[in-house]
Design a protein around this motif. Structure first.
Motif, short mmCIF file in Angstrom:
data_model
loop_
_atom_site.label_atom_id
_atom_site.label_comp_id
_atom_site.label_asym_id
_atom_site.label_seq_id
_atom_site.Cartn_x
_atom_site.Cartn_y
_atom_site.Cartn_z
N ARG A 18 0.83 -1.21 0.00
CA ARG A 18 0.00 0.00 0.00
C ARG A 18 0.86 1.25 0.00
O ARG A 18 0.56 2.21 -0.71
N ALA A 19 1.94 1.25 0.77
CA ALA A 19 2.83 2.40 0.81
C ALA A 19 3.52 2.58 -0.54
O ALA A 19 3.63 3.69 -1.06
N GLU A 20 3.96 1.47 -1.11
CA GLU A 20 4.60 1.53 -2.43
C GLU A 20 3.64 2.08 -3.47
O GLU A 20 4.01 2.91 -4.30
N PHE A 23 3.20 5.91 -2.93
CA PHE A 23 4.31 6.70 -3.47
C PHE A 23 4.28 6.71 -5.00
O PHE A 23 4.58 7.71 -5.63
N GLY A 24 3.89 5.60 -5.60
CA GLY A 24 3.75 5.55 -7.06
C GLY A 24 2.67 6.49 -7.54
O GLY A 24 2.84 7.20 -8.54
N ARG A 31 3.80 14.06 -11.99
CA ARG A 31 4.00 14.09 -13.46
C ARG A 31 2.84 14.81 -14.14
O ARG A 31 3.06 15.60 -15.08
N ILE A 32 1.62 14.53 -13.70
CA ILE A 32 0.44 15.21 -14.27
C ILE A 32 0.52 16.70 -14.00
O ILE A 32 0.24 17.52 -14.88
N TYR A 33 0.91 17.06 -12.78
CA TYR A 33 1.09 18.47 -12.44
C TYR A 33 2.11 19.13 -13.37
O TYR A 33 1.90 20.25 -13.85
N LEU A 77 10.11 10.15 -5.12
CA LEU A 77 11.08 9.11 -5.49
C LEU A 77 12.00 8.81 -4.31
O LEU A 77 12.23 7.65 -3.96
N SER A 78 12.52 9.85 -3.70
CA SER A 78 13.42 9.68 -2.56
C SER A 78 12.67 9.12 -1.34
O SER A 78 13.21 8.28 -0.62
#
Length: 146
Positions: A18-20, A23-24, A31-33, A77-78
């Motif tokens: 769920r955390a992964e 973050f995805g 990216r949309i922003y 990402l970080s």
């Protein structure tokens, strides 16, 4: 010097799907922003080239927001790689940016209505990031510290 051994945080990130996923989703929203901000810059260029008035504020904001998107994209990402500092920064920025950008656009006379609406649309993915990052799964990976 730190050894390259897995930490408890690394294990938590790898085991919590769920955390992964959160973050995805945050990375995709940024990216949309970025794409919407680039479209806003293009709109300012088109409006200016068609002879309509475009003020300095619009030019500066339209040019800086796509650049900010590239820099902000690095934060989730970080954070997904285990950086608490990046998690805190993206969490704060996702709340502060929409308030600041929309708030400034509401000042009468600073920009035309079409530009203000376009900026609100650009901020919608960032608002989504604020909700995603403050969800239970990412917060479980990065519990509050004293």
């Amino acid at each position: 010097m730190k050894a390259n051994t897995p930490t408890a945080l690394d294990a938590a990130l790898r085991t919590d799907a769920r955390a992964e996923g959160a973050f995805g989703a945050a990375k995709n929203s940024i990216r949309i922003y970025g794409a919407l901000s680039a479209a806003a810059l293009l709109a300012v260029v088109v409006v200016a080239s068609s002879g309509h008035m475009v003020n300095t504020f619009m030019w500066v904001r339209a040019a800086l927001l796509p650049v900010a998107a590239v820099l902000i994209h690095r934060l989730p990402l970080s954070a997904a790689l285990g950086s608490r500092r990046a998690f805190d920064r993206v969490s704060a920025l996702a709340v502060i940016m929409p308030i600041a950008i929309i708030g400034v656009d509401l000042i009468p006379g600073i920009c035309p209505l079409w530009y203000a609406v376009m900026q609100v649309v650009c901020m919608l993915p960032v608002i989504r990031v604020a909700f995603i990052i403050r969800g239970s799964a990412p917060r479980a990976v990065f519990p509050k510290t004293r």
